[in-house]
Design an enzyme around this catalytic site. Structure first.
Site, PDB file in Angstrom:
ATOM      1  N   ILE A  22      72.087 -44.560  13.931  1.00  0.00           N
ATOM      2  CA  ILE A  22      71.698 -43.445  14.806  1.00  0.00           C
ATOM      3  C   ILE A  22      72.164 -42.102  14.239  1.00  0.00           C
ATOM      4  O   ILE A  22      71.475 -41.089  14.349  1.00  0.00           O
ATOM      5  CB  ILE A  22      72.228 -43.678  16.240  1.00  0.00           C
ATOM      6  CG1 ILE A  22      71.547 -42.712  17.210  1.00  0.00           C
ATOM      7  CG2 ILE A  22      73.738 -43.568  16.320  1.00  0.00           C
ATOM      8  CD1 ILE A  22      71.640 -43.135  18.659  1.00  0.00           C
ATOM      9  N   LYS A  23      73.318 -42.107  13.572  1.00  0.00           N
ATOM     10  CA  LYS A  23      73.839 -40.813  13.070  1.00  0.00           C
ATOM     11  C   LYS A  23      72.955 -40.237  11.966  1.00  0.00           C
ATOM     12  O   LYS A  23      72.954 -39.029  11.736  1.00  0.00           O
ATOM     13  CB  LYS A  23      75.291 -40.929  12.638  1.00  0.00           C
ATOM     14  CG  LYS A  23      75.508 -41.765  11.424  1.00  0.00           C
ATOM     15  CD  LYS A  23      76.979 -41.818  11.065  1.00  0.00           C
ATOM     16  CE  LYS A  23      77.140 -42.658   9.802  1.00  0.00           C
ATOM     17  NZ  LYS A  23      78.285 -43.480   9.768  1.00  0.00           N
TER      18      LYS A  23
END
Ligand code: B12
Length: 251
Positions: free
Chosen positions: A125-126
């Site tokens: 997700i980052k």
């Protein structure tokens, strides 16, 4: 103008810089050997600007010098992006409308490769380079298998998850491991699935050539600097947009 030449101090002066290691202890002879190699590579005059011992038996060199070669940009072959770049919102919307279910992505590093930073940059997700990774997309279900996944384990997991797409990362290129591992992976998927049901096979890593997809048995190769948005856009184009166009064309 399609003909260009390298540039160092003044436009068109032909200056280049190369680096390499020779299996010889650092000495004046070693530096002469580096200059000889550079001359054989067409660098003339060649200046050894840096020489550093790498342990007792090797030396690393940087050579700066002039080449007379010209480059013709009109005959350069590259893989141009042939899909539109979409925002996460547009990707989600296209999948929801076109597929009416979440698109399943299974990824990992195969063989003995433990370099997970690249695949994580795409999946986690980052994300990478200011873009969120595929886990951020609501209409993508991401299964990240991490490092050193064997090809049989990848195929089994792909079946269990009903994967639409496989994302494989290969960073280590020693003895062409990235090529042999990718060939093994694509052969295994082609053997285990009927052609129409086979997941999309995508491989990525810093030392691949984008033009290699067909010879590696894959659908697409992504190289250094790839961003998650590019991958999400490609997946949407290949698995949603193009597929629905194909289905609309009468047989
Ligand atoms: C970090 C690192 C490690 C870490 C890895 C940690 C981890 N969890 O990943 C550790 C310390 C474990 C490691 C170990 C080793 N490493 Co190392 N490592 C590196 C290093 C410094 C950075 C790699 C990296 O993270 N890059 C950043 C990411 C974001 O970039 P990327 O991988 O290119 O990914 C991008 C694209 O390529 C693309 N991409 C990548 N994969 C995929 C997949 C898909 C599907 C898609 C769409 C896109 C995509 O998208 C990403 C974002 O743009 C490089 C040197 C370097 N500066 O590159 C050496 C390097 C890769 N390592 C190297 C080596 C030799 C090793 C070891 C063999 C060393 C040893 N003798 O033990 C071991 C091997 C371990 C193993 N079994 O794999 C060599 C490889 C040389 C070669 N010819 O293959 C390098 C190049 C260093 C060098 N110059 O010698 N390493």
């Amino acid at each position: 103008m399609s003909i260009i030449r390298p540039y160092g101090d003044t436009t068109g002066d032909g200056m280049v810089q190369v680096s390499f290691t020779l299996p010889i202890a650092h000495s004046k002879v070693a530096e002469g050997a580096a200059a000889q190699l550079a001359a054989k590579m067409g660098i003339d005059p060649a200046l050894v600007v840096h020489a550093k011992p790498m342990g007792p038996d090797f030396t690393f060199f940087v050579v700066y010098g002039r080449v007379n070669h010209l480059v013709d940009t009109s005959v350069v072959e590259v893989v141009e992006r042939d899909y539109p770049l979409l925002s996460p919102k547009e990707v989600n919307l296209a999948i929801r409308k076109g597929l009416r279910r979440r698109l399943v992505v299974v990824g990992g590093c195969i063989g003995t490769d433990a370099h997970t930073v690249g695949i994580d940059a795409i999946l986690n997700i980052k994300g990478f380079a200011g873009e969120k990774g595929l886990e951020y997309y609501r209409e993508l279900r991401v299964v990240n298998l991490g490092a050193q996944v064997s090809v049989p384990a990848l195929v089994d997991r792909a079946r269990a998850e009903r994967a639409d797409v496989i994302l494989v990362s290969q960073v280590v290129t020693q003895r062409d491991a990235h090529l042999t591992n990718t060939l093994e992976m694509s052969a295994a998927f082609r053997e285990s699935y009927p052609a129409a049901k086979r997941p999309l096979l995508i491989v990525g890593g810093p030392r691949f050539d984008e033009k290699m997809a067909p010879e590696l048995g894959g659908d697409r190769v992504f190289v250094r600097g790839t961003t998650p948005g590019e991958v999400a856009s490609y997946l949407t184009d290949a698995l949603v947009t193009r597929r629905s166009v194909r289905e609309e064309v009468p047989a």
